[in-house]
Design a protein around this motif. Structure first.
Motif, PDB file in Angstrom:
ATOM      1  N   LYS A 317       0.738 -16.441  -0.189  1.00  0.00           N
ATOM      2  CA  LYS A 317       0.183 -16.129   1.128  1.00  0.00           C
ATOM      3  C   LYS A 317      -0.024 -14.625   1.289  1.00  0.00           C
ATOM      4  O   LYS A 317      -1.066 -14.176   1.767  1.00  0.00           O
ATOM      5  CB  LYS A 317       1.131 -16.620   2.235  1.00  0.00           C
ATOM      6  CG  LYS A 317       0.957 -18.092   2.559  1.00  0.00           C
ATOM      7  CD  LYS A 317       1.883 -18.475   3.723  1.00  0.00           C
ATOM      8  CE  LYS A 317       2.236 -19.956   3.662  1.00  0.00           C
ATOM      9  NZ  LYS A 317       3.530 -20.258   4.271  1.00  0.00           N
ATOM     10  N   VAL A 318       0.988 -13.847   0.889  1.00  0.00           N
ATOM     11  CA  VAL A 318       0.858 -12.388   0.980  1.00  0.00           C
ATOM     12  C   VAL A 318      -0.334 -11.931   0.147  1.00  0.00           C
ATOM     13  O   VAL A 318      -1.132 -11.093   0.580  1.00  0.00           O
ATOM     14  CB  VAL A 318       2.161 -11.682   0.511  1.00  0.00           C
ATOM     15  CG1 VAL A 318       1.963 -10.184   0.435  1.00  0.00           C
ATOM     16  CG2 VAL A 318       3.316 -12.019   1.446  1.00  0.00           C
ATOM     17  N   PHE A 321      -3.692 -12.905   1.972  1.00  0.00           N
ATOM     18  CA  PHE A 321      -4.025 -12.059   3.124  1.00  0.00           C
ATOM     19  C   PHE A 321      -4.289 -10.617   2.699  1.00  0.00           C
ATOM     20  O   PHE A 321      -5.211  -9.967   3.181  1.00  0.00           O
ATOM     21  CB  PHE A 321      -2.920 -12.133   4.179  1.00  0.00           C
ATOM     22  CG  PHE A 321      -2.897 -13.455   4.887  1.00  0.00           C
ATOM     23  CD1 PHE A 321      -4.008 -13.880   5.616  1.00  0.00           C
ATOM     24  CD2 PHE A 321      -1.795 -14.294   4.823  1.00  0.00           C
ATOM     25  CE1 PHE A 321      -4.009 -15.113   6.264  1.00  0.00           C
ATOM     26  CE2 PHE A 321      -1.780 -15.521   5.467  1.00  0.00           C
ATOM     27  CZ  PHE A 321      -2.894 -15.935   6.185  1.00  0.00           C
ATOM     28  N   ASN A 322      -3.470 -10.103   1.767  1.00  0.00           N
ATOM     29  CA  ASN A 322      -3.721  -8.741   1.283  1.00  0.00           C
ATOM     30  C   ASN A 322      -5.087  -8.657   0.618  1.00  0.00           C
ATOM     31  O   ASN A 322      -5.794  -7.656   0.763  1.00  0.00           O
ATOM     32  CB  ASN A 322      -2.631  -8.309   0.302  1.00  0.00           C
ATOM     33  CG  ASN A 322      -1.519  -7.525   0.986  1.00  0.00           C
ATOM     34  OD1 ASN A 322      -1.752  -6.905   2.019  1.00  0.00           O
ATOM     35  ND2 ASN A 322      -0.334  -7.557   0.413  1.00  0.00           N
ATOM     36  N   ILE A 325      -7.620  -8.582   3.380  1.00  0.00           N
ATOM     37  CA  ILE A 325      -7.571  -7.308   4.113  1.00  0.00           C
ATOM     38  C   ILE A 325      -8.181  -6.185   3.282  1.00  0.00           C
ATOM     39  O   ILE A 325      -9.125  -5.510   3.692  1.00  0.00           O
ATOM     40  CB  ILE A 325      -6.115  -6.947   4.470  1.00  0.00           C
ATOM     41  CG1 ILE A 325      -5.557  -7.949   5.491  1.00  0.00           C
ATOM     42  CG2 ILE A 325      -6.035  -5.520   5.011  1.00  0.00           C
ATOM     43  CD1 ILE A 325      -4.057  -7.834   5.697  1.00  0.00           C
ATOM     44  N   TRP A 326      -7.642  -5.985   2.059  1.00  0.00           N
ATOM     45  CA  TRP A 326      -8.081  -4.821   1.283  1.00  0.00           C
ATOM     46  C   TRP A 326      -9.452  -5.044   0.668  1.00  0.00           C
ATOM     47  O   TRP A 326     -10.241  -4.102   0.516  1.00  0.00           O
ATOM     48  CB  TRP A 326      -7.024  -4.440   0.241  1.00  0.00           C
ATOM     49  CG  TRP A 326      -5.748  -4.063   0.932  1.00  0.00           C
ATOM     50  CD1 TRP A 326      -4.615  -4.805   1.009  1.00  0.00           C
ATOM     51  CD2 TRP A 326      -5.530  -2.897   1.718  1.00  0.00           C
ATOM     52  NE1 TRP A 326      -3.687  -4.176   1.791  1.00  0.00           N
ATOM     53  CE2 TRP A 326      -4.218  -3.003   2.235  1.00  0.00           C
ATOM     54  CE3 TRP A 326      -6.288  -1.775   2.048  1.00  0.00           C
ATOM     55  CZ2 TRP A 326      -3.657  -2.023   3.057  1.00  0.00           C
ATOM     56  CZ3 TRP A 326      -5.739  -0.800   2.857  1.00  0.00           C
ATOM     57  CH2 TRP A 326      -4.441  -0.931   3.359  1.00  0.00           C
ATOM     58  N   VAL A 329     -11.671  -4.172   3.520  1.00  0.00           N
ATOM     59  CA  VAL A 329     -11.797  -2.720   3.689  1.00  0.00           C
ATOM     60  C   VAL A 329     -12.733  -2.150   2.629  1.00  0.00           C
ATOM     61  O   VAL A 329     -13.659  -1.382   2.924  1.00  0.00           O
ATOM     62  CB  VAL A 329     -10.408  -2.036   3.591  1.00  0.00           C
ATOM     63  CG1 VAL A 329     -10.553  -0.523   3.533  1.00  0.00           C
ATOM     64  CG2 VAL A 329      -9.524  -2.465   4.752  1.00  0.00           C
ATOM     65  N   LEU A 330     -12.489  -2.554   1.372  1.00  0.00           N
ATOM     66  CA  LEU A 330     -13.318  -2.052   0.283  1.00  0.00           C
ATOM     67  C   LEU A 330     -14.766  -2.496   0.476  1.00  0.00           C
ATOM     68  O   LEU A 330     -15.709  -1.723   0.229  1.00  0.00           O
ATOM     69  CB  LEU A 330     -12.762  -2.560  -1.053  1.00  0.00           C
ATOM     70  CG  LEU A 330     -13.456  -2.058  -2.316  1.00  0.00           C
ATOM     71  CD1 LEU A 330     -13.454  -0.537  -2.374  1.00  0.00           C
ATOM     72  CD2 LEU A 330     -12.774  -2.615  -3.560  1.00  0.00           C
TER      73      LEU A 330
END
Lengths: 405, 405
Positions: A317-318, A321-322, A325-326, A329-330
């Motif tokens: 899960k981490v 989501f990471n 998210i990243w 952003v990228l």
């Protein structure tokens, strides 16, 4: 000190402390010193050391020096030294200290105190005495602080503690050291297979061992051996660090061949070459975060199956989501820099998949290593980086080839 | 245990051990437990703990619970608790134990032994008693093993040791913990600015502190905070690990912009894209090897100027030869794979220059961090990787552009 200064300093040392100084040096320093000084001059100072200290440095000394030292010991000491030398470095037997105080359990406190007072001084690291029966079988330990407050007519066997960690000569020394650390031990009995008290372990050797082990683990993670000190010759350093660089060259070559598969795609859209290291590198970071968390957890306790299931679910899960998210952003940065929204979507997808793979292997690698009885920390980082590099290049360039070209 | 199982297990614990269990938990576990149980039910069990144990968990408890616990203590204990709470977590004052035994130096051994025997039991971790003068000034320590073997009519002040490490309440707790580790201490006096004995430090708290610090350092190196355990909620984990991923995204973006400078070269010779990660990655390995060596050295002692000069010279030589060796190996592989000798020469040159840069910064970064009083291990790896990545891409693609196109 650099090598030539070492011999010089040695010559100026007082004979009486040379033994201890030699013992306090680390392996490579002893080695260079042995090359520079007359070995015979070591015999007298080294014979003054404690038995387990002699045993520790004996493997480094020339055989005739060890023989001469043995000749300076009395029969009992010689036997003890040979017993210590018969064990492997990694076994409790190799770090036994024979300076323990052992008393029979049917002795009274008053008699024990009178006996101890006659000794004038107790050996270093004596926080407890060992209680044995008439045949030398270990029965328990008696802390000095208990002895001091006890009624004079009590028997030692009534006061002793029996529920304490004991070790066998053939036990792994590292396990004993970790027990010293966990239970804040100062000294502990070593008992043979027949239950007889052989000697003791003391906190000084145990913490040294633990420190050395932790240092080795840290160094080993980047492929440096602890034998190397900063004054080691350049050739030794190169040899020492080579195997790890060789492994890394192989994994890097594999990653480079993965990129090679997509040369046509890169030729058509050269910005892929600039972006692919981001996907690979960030995946490595995510994987190393998972590994470090799990290695810490494994160092404290064994993980149950349900723990591991929870771990997979959480880390995935981490990772998901990471990745979103990243990758998001990228993706925004890419839209700003290259005005190419499809490329942004591809990088978002590649980042998320690579993060998921990093999380999966970040749990799997240390858990499997621990199951196989290996150190979960060691080599895990190299493995995860290899996977997230090659995998990251493949996923990103593959998705780009499918959706952008 | 997972969160819901924690509350369940707590309910089934015997009241008498709840205090100790609560203390033995780690911070995140205590936090989830506090959310699940009635805070008032904690008051009685926690008031049974030792003062410094209460002090350690107090910051996590609701204010009214701490107040209620204080009300259960006697006046002296309450004062001591408040004193402990007045110090910062990182100071010796916050881990003081007040269970020391202090005796006056003009007392004889016989009187001291009689006094101790009346106490029935000595506090945990008592390996020595503290000697003070009539005004409570600390004079020295007397080991129990010395007391036991001493003549009854000797005065304690004649037997005591004065050359032992002492600590002040405002000293950094970590320094004290490292001294415990280095000198194998079991307990040590805490003395205030006026030389008065305040209390003692004990090995259990000190080794815990050291272990926690080492764990934190390891986790921090990959940007994980030690507050996170494997059962932490996913959102907390994501927040916890984000800053480090953000830093890495920035350094990766910079490296990608460096590659972007050479898009034309890559378009003309696309094999450059496949080979550039090898130069960058291997440079990172070499840099991390240097850093790890030096961080280990710095953890044992301060480096003199001449040490640092020797280090630069050695690491640069190692970097040079490793660059020639591995650049040469890689060059041969390239000739085999691509039949392109000029490309092999360029990669040999790029590898060597990047290794030299890795060695230079691998020494410079930790040495400068140590000079600034920062932890040399922390962040060094991220910095060296940023340099060897961007630098490696620039050197390799730059040389290729000059000599191959």
């Amino acid at each position: 000190l650099p090598k030539d200064a070492r011999t010089l300093a040695w010559d100026q040392l007082d004979e009486s402390i040379r033994g201890e100084v030699f013992f306090a040096l680390n392996n490579p320093a002893r080695k260079t010193l042995l090359e520079g000084v007359d070995a015979d001059s070591l015999i007298a100072p080294l014979a003054e050391l404690e038995l387990n200290e002699i045993a520790i440095i004996a493997p480094q000394l020339p055989d005739n020096v060890v023989k001469s030292i043995e000749e300076k010991l009395d029969v009992r000491e010689r036997e003890q030294l040979q017993s210590v030398l018969s064990y492997d470095d990694s076994q409790v037997g190799s770090v036994i200290d024979f300076d323990q105080i052992a008393l029979r359990g049917d002795v009274t406190v008053a008699v024990a105190l009178r006996y101890l007072r006659r000794l004038k001084d107790l050996p270093d690291h004596t926080d407890k005495i060992f209680i044995v029966d008439h045949s030398g079988k270990w029965l328990g330990v008696l802390r000095l602080r208990t002895l001091i407050t006890a009624k004079p007519d009590k028997k030692l066997s009534e006061l002793m503690d029996t529920d304490v960690p004991t070790f066998k000569p053939q036990d792994p020394a590292l396990d004993a050291a970790q027990a010293f650390d966990r239970y804040d031990l100062f000294s502990a009995p070593v008992v043979d297979d027949n239950g007889r008290l052989v000697g003791r372990l003391t906190v000084d050797e145990m913490l040294d061992l633990l420190r050395k082990y932790e240092e080795q683990t840290q160094l080993a993670e980047v492929g440096v051996k602890s034998e190397e000190d900063i004054f080691a010759p350049v050739t030794r350093s190169i040899k020492n660090r080579s195997p790890w660089l060789a492994i890394n060259l192989v994994t890097a070559l594999i990653a480079s061949q993965v990129i090679g598969l997509f040369e046509d795609s890169i030729e058509q859209l050269v910005v892929l070459a600039a972006l692919m290291p981001i996907v690979a590198g960030m995946g490595g970071n995510v994987g190393n975060q998972s590994i470090t968390m799990i290695v810490r957890e494994l160092s404290n306790r064994a993980l149950t199956k349900s723990d591991i299931a929870i771990l997979y679910s959480k880390e995935l899960k981490v990772g998901l989501f990471n990745g979103l998210i990243w990758g998001g952003v990228l993706g925004l940065v890419i839209i700003l820099l290259y005005q190419n929204p499809p490329l942004a979507v591809v990088i978002l997808g590649a980042m998320t998949i690579n993060f998921l793979s990093a999380a999966f292997f970040g749990v799997t690698i240390p858990v499997i290593r621990a199951k196989l009885g290996r150190d979960p920390a060691l080599g895990s980082s190299v493995m995860i980086t290899a996977i997230t590099d090659s995998g990251g290049f493949f996923i990103f360039l593959g998705l780009a080839t499918i959706f952008l070209l």
